[in-house]
Design a protein around this motif. Structure first.
Motif, PDB file in Angstrom:
ATOM      1  N   TRP A 146      -1.327   0.752  -0.016  1.00 47.75           N
ATOM      2  CA  TRP A 146      -1.381  -0.420   0.848  1.00 47.75           C
ATOM      3  C   TRP A 146      -2.617  -1.231   0.484  1.00 47.75           C
ATOM      4  CZ3 TRP A 146      -4.513  -3.108   4.099  1.00 47.75           C
ATOM      5  CH2 TRP A 146      -3.901  -4.107   4.847  1.00 47.75           C
ATOM      6  N   PRO A 147      -2.500  -2.532   0.400  1.00 48.05           N
ATOM      7  CA  PRO A 147      -1.300  -3.351   0.555  1.00 48.05           C
ATOM      8  C   PRO A 147      -0.398  -3.241  -0.672  1.00 48.05           C
ATOM      9  CG  PRO A 147      -3.199  -4.732   0.027  1.00 48.05           C
ATOM     10  CD  PRO A 147      -3.714  -3.329   0.174  1.00 48.05           C
ATOM     11  N   ALA A 148       0.899  -3.331  -0.424  1.00 44.01           N
ATOM     12  CA  ALA A 148       1.875  -3.259  -1.514  1.00 44.01           C
ATOM     13  C   ALA A 148       1.882  -4.599  -2.255  1.00 44.01           C
ATOM     14  CB  ALA A 148       3.256  -2.959  -0.957  1.00 44.01           C
ATOM     15  N   PHE A 149       1.902  -4.532  -3.562  1.00 42.83           N
ATOM     16  CA  PHE A 149       1.975  -5.730  -4.394  1.00 42.83           C
ATOM     17  C   PHE A 149       2.699  -5.359  -5.675  1.00 42.83           C
ATOM     18  CE2 PHE A 149      -1.739  -3.439  -5.706  1.00 42.83           C
ATOM     19  CZ  PHE A 149      -1.817  -3.629  -7.076  1.00 42.83           C
ATOM     20  N   ARG A 150       2.941  -6.322  -6.526  1.00 45.28           N
ATOM     21  CA  ARG A 150       3.658  -6.050  -7.769  1.00 45.28           C
ATOM     22  C   ARG A 150       2.851  -5.071  -8.617  1.00 45.28           C
ATOM     23  NH1 ARG A 150       4.560  -7.048 -12.982  1.00 45.28           N
ATOM     24  NH2 ARG A 150       6.694  -7.410 -13.643  1.00 45.28           N
ATOM     25  N   GLN A 151       3.488  -3.954  -8.949  1.00 44.30           N
ATOM     26  CA  GLN A 151       2.867  -2.933  -9.782  1.00 44.30           C
ATOM     27  C   GLN A 151       3.883  -2.527 -10.846  1.00 44.30           C
ATOM     28  OE1 GLN A 151       1.053   0.272  -7.489  1.00 44.30           O
ATOM     29  NE2 GLN A 151       0.970  -1.053  -5.718  1.00 44.30           N
ATOM     30  N   GLY A 152       3.838  -3.196 -11.975  1.00 44.52           N
ATOM     31  CA  GLY A 152       4.825  -2.930 -13.014  1.00 44.52           C
ATOM     32  C   GLY A 152       6.209  -3.307 -12.515  1.00 44.52           C
ATOM     33  N   ASN A 153       7.209  -2.518 -12.872  1.00 46.77           N
ATOM     34  CA  ASN A 153       8.585  -2.762 -12.430  1.00 46.77           C
ATOM     35  C   ASN A 153       8.914  -1.942 -11.200  1.00 46.77           C
ATOM     36  OD1 ASN A 153       9.093  -4.506 -14.540  1.00 46.77           O
ATOM     37  ND2 ASN A 153       9.928  -2.937 -15.879  1.00 46.77           N
ATOM     38  N   ALA A 154       7.955  -1.726 -10.327  1.00 44.77           N
ATOM     39  CA  ALA A 154       8.143  -0.825  -9.189  1.00 44.77           C
ATOM     40  C   ALA A 154       8.463  -1.569  -7.899  1.00 44.77           C
ATOM     41  CB  ALA A 154       6.896   0.029  -8.979  1.00 44.77           C
ATOM     42  N   THR A 155       9.365  -0.975  -7.126  1.00 43.06           N
ATOM     43  CA  THR A 155       9.553  -1.343  -5.732  1.00 43.06           C
ATOM     44  C   THR A 155       8.619  -0.411  -4.968  1.00 43.06           C
ATOM     45  OG1 THR A 155      11.853  -1.944  -6.074  1.00 43.06           O
ATOM     46  CG2 THR A 155      11.202  -1.375  -3.823  1.00 43.06           C
ATOM     47  N   VAL A 156       7.799  -0.956  -4.077  1.00 48.97           N
ATOM     48  CA  VAL A 156       6.784  -0.151  -3.392  1.00 48.97           C
ATOM     49  C   VAL A 156       6.981  -0.231  -1.883  1.00 48.97           C
ATOM     50  CG1 VAL A 156       4.306   0.188  -3.018  1.00 48.97           C
ATOM     51  CG2 VAL A 156       5.125  -0.632  -5.248  1.00 48.97           C
ATOM     52  N   VAL A 157       7.065   0.929  -1.244  1.00 48.68           N
ATOM     53  CA  VAL A 157       6.999   1.027   0.217  1.00 48.68           C
ATOM     54  C   VAL A 157       5.714   1.792   0.497  1.00 48.68           C
ATOM     55  CG1 VAL A 157       8.080   1.871   2.323  1.00 48.68           C
ATOM     56  CG2 VAL A 157       9.509   1.026   0.448  1.00 48.68           C
ATOM     57  N   SER A 158       4.749   1.109   1.076  1.00 47.10           N
ATOM     58  CA  SER A 158       3.386   1.614   1.244  1.00 47.10           C
ATOM     59  C   SER A 158       3.301   2.842   2.136  1.00 47.10           C
ATOM     60  CB  SER A 158       2.538   0.497   1.845  1.00 47.10           C
ATOM     61  OG  SER A 158       1.315   0.984   2.287  1.00 47.10           O
ATOM     62  N   ASP A 159       2.196   3.578   1.988  1.00 50.69           N
ATOM     63  CA  ASP A 159       1.904   4.717   2.857  1.00 50.69           C
ATOM     64  C   ASP A 159       1.263   4.278   4.162  1.00 50.69           C
ATOM     65  OD1 ASP A 159      -0.583   3.955   1.645  1.00 50.69           O
ATOM     66  OD2 ASP A 159      -1.428   5.888   2.174  1.00 50.69           O
ATOM     67  N   ARG A 160       0.682   3.103   4.216  1.00 48.44           N
ATOM     68  CA  ARG A 160      -0.074   2.680   5.405  1.00 48.44           C
ATOM     69  C   ARG A 160       0.632   1.555   6.141  1.00 48.44           C
ATOM     70  NH1 ARG A 160      -5.766   3.974   3.876  1.00 48.44           N
ATOM     71  NH2 ARG A 160      -5.459   6.098   3.191  1.00 48.44           N
ATOM     72  N   THR A 161       1.928   1.669   6.236  1.00 42.30           N
ATOM     73  CA  THR A 161       2.677   0.586   6.838  1.00 42.30           C
ATOM     74  C   THR A 161       2.317   0.379   8.302  1.00 42.30           C
ATOM     75  OG1 THR A 161       4.427   2.175   7.150  1.00 42.30           O
ATOM     76  CG2 THR A 161       4.624   0.703   5.289  1.00 42.30           C
ATOM     77  N   HIS A 162       1.761   1.380   8.941  1.00 44.28           N
ATOM     78  CA  HIS A 162       1.364   1.243  10.345  1.00 44.28           C
ATOM     79  C   HIS A 162       0.098   0.403  10.495  1.00 44.28           C
ATOM     80  CE1 HIS A 162      -0.894   4.595   8.664  1.00 44.28           C
ATOM     81  NE2 HIS A 162      -1.835   4.278   9.515  1.00 44.28           N
ATOM     82  N   ARG A 163      -0.597   0.146   9.405  1.00 42.32           N
ATOM     83  CA  ARG A 163      -1.893  -0.521   9.449  1.00 42.32           C
ATOM     84  C   ARG A 163      -1.776  -2.016   9.700  1.00 42.32           C
ATOM     85  NH1 ARG A 163      -6.881  -1.145   8.584  1.00 42.32           N
ATOM     86  NH2 ARG A 163      -7.952  -2.036   6.835  1.00 42.32           N
ATOM     87  N   ASN A 164      -0.679  -2.597   9.306  1.00 43.43           N
ATOM     88  CA  ASN A 164      -0.543  -4.047   9.335  1.00 43.43           C
ATOM     89  C   ASN A 164       0.940  -4.369   9.397  1.00 43.43           C
ATOM     90  OD1 ASN A 164      -0.648  -6.856   8.616  1.00 43.43           O
ATOM     91  ND2 ASN A 164      -2.634  -6.482   7.670  1.00 43.43           N
ATOM     92  N   ASP A 165       1.288  -5.564   9.739  1.00 43.10           N
ATOM     93  CA  ASP A 165       2.698  -5.923   9.697  1.00 43.10           C
ATOM     94  C   ASP A 165       3.021  -6.776   8.467  1.00 43.10           C
ATOM     95  OD1 ASP A 165       1.428  -8.219  10.449  1.00 43.10           O
ATOM     96  OD2 ASP A 165       2.696  -8.626  12.188  1.00 43.10           O
ATOM     97  N   ARG A 166       2.083  -6.870   7.533  1.00 41.35           N
ATOM     98  CA  ARG A 166       2.304  -7.598   6.283  1.00 41.35           C
ATOM     99  C   ARG A 166       1.931  -6.714   5.110  1.00 41.35           C
ATOM    100  NH1 ARG A 166      -0.044 -12.732   5.336  1.00 41.35           N
ATOM    101  NH2 ARG A 166       1.688 -12.949   3.920  1.00 41.35           N
ATOM    102  N   PHE A 167       2.497  -7.024   3.991  1.00 44.46           N
ATOM    103  CA  PHE A 167       2.218  -6.324   2.728  1.00 44.46           C
ATOM    104  C   PHE A 167       2.574  -4.844   2.812  1.00 44.46           C
ATOM    105  CE2 PHE A 167      -1.033  -9.686   3.296  1.00 44.46           C
ATOM    106  CZ  PHE A 167      -0.465 -10.608   2.445  1.00 44.46           C
TER     107      PHE A 167
END
Length: 194
Positions: A146-167
């Motif tokens: 977290w925050p999730a962003f473009r990382q190569g050809n990866a689809t990313v679902v973050s580990d800290r999704t509870h931290r924020n409602d964006r990214f």
């Protein structure tokens, strides 16, 4: 061609606990995964710059270990040392760990703690290397994403999704599609009463 690789990480699991549970038939899926894959104990060393270490955090901390696994690099190269970093007023770069400074200095604004972000790592992670081969990856709930962003050809679902409602996810359109679940997870996780 056509092969898939699955990396499963279980934080805090040790074979002295897992093996007896497998033998007792209580972890049949772990048994299947282990029989069809590779396993090994992690050899980690205590991080010298862990001034906040206590009995619950001897040795390396979770973010250090996972970043080392993802990159294959030593912490001195990937630069992730802790869950938090210390931002000292007037110094441009965060210290990559929590510094045990007196709390009155915190109240005076001399320093603050900041979360370790996905952008703090200084080495490429294995899913970013996949792009060199034209491979795609899906990263689900791995530490330090977290925050999730473009990382190569990866689809990313973050580990800290509870931290924020964006990214929460990359591509960001997934935030709207699945982000609601992470924001409401505590509600779903509560034991149901009959």
């Amino acid at each position: 061609e056509g092969e898939r690789i699955m990396f499963i990480g279980v934080d805090g699991a040790t074979f002295d606990v897992i093996d007896p549970l497998i033998a007792a038939g209580r972890l049949p899926n772990f048994k299947k995964i282990i029989e069809g894959g590779v396993r090994a104990p992690l050899q980690s060393e205590p991080a010298a710059n862990q001034p906040m270490a206590n009995s619950a955090s001897k040795g390396m901390r979770t973010p250090v270990i996972w970043e080392t696994i993802y990159t294959g690099h030593h912490p001195k190269n990937h630069r992730v040392w802790d869950f938090m970093s210390t931002r000292i007023s007037g110094i441009g770069k965060n210290l990559p760990f929590r510094l045990p400074l007196p709390r009155f200095l915190l109240r005076m604004g001399f320093y603050e703690f900041d979360t370790t972000y996905s952008t703090d790592g200084q080495e490429r992670r294995f899913w970013e290397v996949y792009e060199d081969f034209g491979w795609e990856a899906m990263v689900l709930g791995l530490v330090d994403t977290w925050p999730a962003f473009r990382q190569g050809n990866a689809t990313v679902v973050s580990d800290r999704t509870h931290r924020n409602d964006r990214f929460l996810c990359y591509p960001e359109s997934l935030d709207e599609e699945i982000g609601w679940f992470y924001n409401r997870f505590p509600e779903f996780a509560k034991p149901k009463t009959m």
